[in-house]
Design an enzyme around this catalytic site. Structure first.
Site, PDB file in Angstrom:
ATOM      1  N   ASP A  66      -4.653  -1.588  -4.390  1.00 34.13           N
ATOM      2  CA  ASP A  66      -3.663  -2.158  -3.469  1.00 34.13           C
ATOM      3  C   ASP A  66      -3.038  -3.371  -4.136  1.00 34.13           C
ATOM      4  O   ASP A  66      -3.546  -3.869  -5.141  1.00 34.13           O
ATOM      5  CB  ASP A  66      -4.352  -2.567  -2.156  1.00 34.13           C
ATOM      6  CG  ASP A  66      -3.374  -3.194  -1.146  1.00 34.13           C
ATOM      7  OD1 ASP A  66      -2.267  -2.659  -0.990  1.00 34.13           O
ATOM      8  OD2 ASP A  66      -3.711  -4.212  -0.530  1.00 34.13           O
ATOM      9  N   SER A  67      -1.958  -3.870  -3.531  1.00 32.06           N
ATOM     10  CA  SER A  67      -1.316  -5.069  -4.069  1.00 32.06           C
ATOM     11  C   SER A  67      -2.186  -6.305  -3.888  1.00 32.06           C
ATOM     12  O   SER A  67      -1.975  -7.312  -4.536  1.00 32.06           O
ATOM     13  CB  SER A  67       0.023  -5.287  -3.362  1.00 32.06           C
ATOM     14  OG  SER A  67      -0.200  -5.397  -1.969  1.00 32.06           O
TER      15      SER A  67
ATOM     16  N   CYS B 285      -2.103   1.441  -0.396  1.00 33.07           N
ATOM     17  CA  CYS B 285      -0.975   0.532  -0.216  1.00 33.07           C
ATOM     18  C   CYS B 285       0.177   1.406   0.242  1.00 33.07           C
ATOM     19  O   CYS B 285       0.520   2.381  -0.429  1.00 33.07           O
ATOM     20  CB  CYS B 285      -0.659  -0.118  -1.562  1.00 33.07           C
ATOM     21  SG  CYS B 285       0.902  -1.006  -1.611  1.00 33.07           S
TER      22      CYS B 285
ATOM     23  N   GLU C 236      -3.304 -12.940   4.358  1.00 35.08           N
ATOM     24  CA  GLU C 236      -3.889 -13.347   3.069  1.00 35.08           C
ATOM     25  C   GLU C 236      -4.227 -14.839   3.038  1.00 35.08           C
ATOM     26  O   GLU C 236      -5.145 -15.255   2.345  1.00 35.08           O
ATOM     27  CB  GLU C 236      -2.948 -12.985   1.911  1.00 35.08           C
ATOM     28  CG  GLU C 236      -2.736 -11.489   1.802  1.00 35.08           C
ATOM     29  CD  GLU C 236      -2.939 -10.930   0.399  1.00 35.08           C
ATOM     30  OE1 GLU C 236      -2.901 -11.691  -0.574  1.00 35.08           O
ATOM     31  OE2 GLU C 236      -3.145  -9.703   0.299  1.00 35.08           O
TER      32      GLU C 236
ATOM     33  N   CYS D 199       0.965  -0.593   7.003  1.00 33.39           N
ATOM     34  CA  CYS D 199       0.617  -1.473   5.883  1.00 33.39           C
ATOM     35  C   CYS D 199      -0.882  -1.675   6.001  1.00 33.39           C
ATOM     36  O   CYS D 199      -1.381  -1.914   7.107  1.00 33.39           O
ATOM     37  CB  CYS D 199       1.353  -2.807   5.985  1.00 33.39           C
ATOM     38  SG  CYS D 199       0.738  -4.056   4.825  1.00 33.39           S
TER      39      CYS D 199
ATOM     40  N   HIS E 265      -2.789  -3.994   5.365  1.00 31.21           N
ATOM     41  CA  HIS E 265      -3.241  -5.288   5.890  1.00 31.21           C
ATOM     42  C   HIS E 265      -3.292  -5.289   7.421  1.00 31.21           C
ATOM     43  O   HIS E 265      -4.088  -5.987   8.027  1.00 31.21           O
ATOM     44  CB  HIS E 265      -2.276  -6.413   5.483  1.00 31.21           C
ATOM     45  CG  HIS E 265      -2.377  -6.848   4.062  1.00 31.21           C
ATOM     46  ND1 HIS E 265      -1.974  -6.064   3.009  1.00 31.21           N
ATOM     47  CD2 HIS E 265      -2.832  -8.006   3.510  1.00 31.21           C
ATOM     48  CE1 HIS E 265      -2.169  -6.732   1.875  1.00 31.21           C
ATOM     49  NE2 HIS E 265      -2.686  -7.905   2.152  1.00 31.21           N
TER      50      HIS E 265
END
Length: 273
Positions: free
Chosen positions: A13-14, A76, A155, A187, A189
């Protein structure tokens, strides 16, 4: 084939969002070994061009191949939307994304045929969820909404801050006024904000978490290819974590997502791959 079954699954993932996918894989496939890569030096992907995201994905897949992975999950949505088709043609290893499993679950869940998708700007601009859903059922109406601030808020550890609640209100107010009955957290996240989003949108909305659907998809793929790790080889499942920057910050955050203490996290110069 024996070594193949014990070989790890690569997940990337990013940043930290893909850990929600790792969490689901651990739940559904507890015997599997996992190598995770978070591209923390180059996060977020959501605002980058398709060519850049394909290049980043290729580098990460080449790195994961050095770990002899038997399958790769692009955890992702942005990279699944923009790079999956390119890298599937380029590499031998089976590669799964998170978009198709999430779309399929939404198609099965909706009653009134109206589905909302929240994601990064790149995912929403790609229109990938709309394309995939309408390929499965052309009658379904899809409403996509970019929520670019969700990733940095998560984050930076602002999940419980009132600012996050205000941003949810700011982004989702228009969607709340529609008659969608299903929403995809587009997403990886976003499942970390799931309870807040659910409370805001109301109980009548079905929330689809592509992380769970992807883990189930992976399980089916491994069964099909007879690559499931039955746990007879190694004593304990091994989890390895790599990042392109900020290892300690990643590790602290990871400990709030996965159900065990994350071992040391190693920094990789991903540009070398």
């Amino acid at each position: 084939m024996e070594c193949k079954k014990n070989a790890p699954i690569g997940v990337f993932d990013s940043g930290v969002g893909g850990l929600t996918v790792v969490r689901e894989i651990i739940r559904q496939l507890p015997n599997e070994n996992i190598v995770y890569f978070g591209d923390t030096a180059r996060v977020p992907y959501g605002s980058k061009s398709q060519n850049t995201i394909i290049r980043f994905s290729e580098q990460i897949i080449r790195f994961l191949q050095t770990k002899q992975v038997k399958a790769i999950v692009i955890a992702c949505n942005t990279a699944s939307a923009l790079a999956l088709e390119s890298v599937r043609d380029e590499f031998e290893v089976p590669i799964l994304g998170v978009v198709v499993p999430g779309a399929k679950a939404a198609v099965e869940a909706t009653v009134n045929g109206k589905v909302g998708v929240v994601g990064t700007e790149a995912t929403v601009q790609s229109g990938m969820y709309t394309k995939v859903i309408q390929r499965m059922n052309s009658e379904i109406q899809v409403l996509e909404k970019a929520c670019p601030l969700f990733v940095p808020l998560i984050e930076e550890g602002f999940k419980e801050h009132h600012v996050t609640q205000e941003i949810i209100d700011f982004y989702l107010d228009s969607m709340k006024k529609t008659d969608i009955d299903t929403m995809i957290l587009g997403c990886t996240h976003y499942p970390l904000l799931r309870s807040k989003i659910r409370t805001y949108m109301g109980e009548q909305i079905q929330i689809v978490n592509p992380a769970y659907e992807t883990a189930m998809n992976l399980r089916n793929l491994l069964k099909e290819k007879d690559m499931v790790n039955d746990g007879t080889g190694e004593e304990v499942s091994q989890y390895q974590f790599f990042v392109s920057d900020a290892a300690e910050k990643f590790r602290r955050f990871a400990n709030t997502v996965v159900p065990f203490d994350v071992p040391e996290t190693n920094v990789v110069n991903i540009e070398e791959y």
